[in-house]
Design an enzyme around this catalytic site. Structure first.
Site, PDB file in Angstrom:
ATOM      1  N   ASP A  18      96.301   1.277 -23.487  1.00 13.84           N
ATOM      2  CA  ASP A  18      97.628   1.185 -23.610  1.00 13.84           C
ATOM      3  C   ASP A  18      98.314   0.611 -25.592  1.00 13.84           C
ATOM      4  OD1 ASP A  18      96.878   3.295 -21.198  1.00 13.84           O
ATOM      5  OD2 ASP A  18      97.207   0.748 -20.464  1.00 13.84           O
ATOM      6  N   LYS A 138      91.202 -10.430 -18.984  1.00 16.51           N
ATOM      7  CA  LYS A 138      89.727  -9.838 -19.828  1.00 16.51           C
ATOM      8  C   LYS A 138      88.761 -11.074 -20.500  1.00 16.51           C
ATOM      9  CE  LYS A 138      93.373  -5.659 -21.491  1.00 16.51           C
ATOM     10  NZ  LYS A 138      93.235  -5.563 -22.264  1.00 16.51           N
TER      11      LYS A 138
END
EC number: 3.1.3.-
Length: 221
Positions: A18, A138
């Site tokens: 995104d 992440k």
């Protein structure tokens, strides 16, 4: 990068979805427009989200709706940039990058992950589907480089804001964070940033980070 040589094995390059590969913000603006709320550009929407609590709440609600992530359009140049990076070889004809997708899922959106998988398959091909990580943190992913539009990647293994300052906190993050410019965010001046996938400047940004991190070495022929 044909004048470079891999220092070790292939470079593990992570790409966010995104705002990096897919035009998340334009679809958000379209959904606001359907509510009768018009923004001239992403910067105006960003300001409204920052200072108007009701707009901020609606912004979150929009992408929590099942189906929002279906058929997101790719950002201009993203598909060609992916193909180019995937094809790059060094002077010894070794593939330089092994490319992964690292994306944060919306757990309130029941179709988020399958919609993202379908978008990747449609525009980037089935080969990439074997290298997708959906994760909230992440920093836990073992990469060399992550291209992400967020100003900072923060999690269990540290923060990308602190990587340039070894005295700030102990970082266990394996990767260098390259920012991909989004008008939704503000960035520091001293961080590597890619402004777009179109004009080719991203190549030098990625190359310079690879050389600085001793992942590639330049060879004088």
């Amino acid at each position: 990068m044909d004048n470079c040589e891999l220092v070790g094995s292939r470079i593990r390059l992570g790409l966010d979805m995104d705002g990096v590969l897919f035009d998340f913000d334009s679809k958000i603006m379209d959904k606001f427009a359907e509510m009768g709320i018009q923004f001239t550009d992403v910067k105006e929407m960003s300001s409204a989200v920052e200072f108007d609590k009701s707009i901020k709440q609606r912004h979150r609600e929009i992408y929590h709706v099942p189906g929002f992530f279906a058929n997101l359009p790719p950002i201009k140049g993203a598909v060609n940039a992916y193909k180019y990076l995937k094809s790059l070889t060094d002077i010894n004809n070794n593939k330089i990058f092994e490319i992964f997708i690292v994306s944060t899922p919306s757990f309130r959106n029941q179709t988020c992950c399958i919609d993202k998988i379908n978008d990747l398959n449609k525009y980037f091909g089935p080969e990439l589907l074997e290298k997708v990580f959906f994760c909230r943190d992440k920093t836990l992913v073992n990469l060399d480089i992550l291209i992400d539009d967020k100003p900072e990647i923060r999690g269990f293994n540290g923060s990308s804001e602190c990587l340039s300052d070894s005295n700030s906190v102990t970082n266990k993050m394996s990767f260098q964070h390259i920012r991909f410019h989004s008008d939704m965010y503000k960035y520091s001046d001293d961080v590597p940033i890619i402004n777009n996938w179109i004009d080719g400047t991203y190549i030098d940004v990625v190359k310079n980070v690879c050389v600085d991190k001793n992942l590639l070495r330049e060879v004088v022929v």
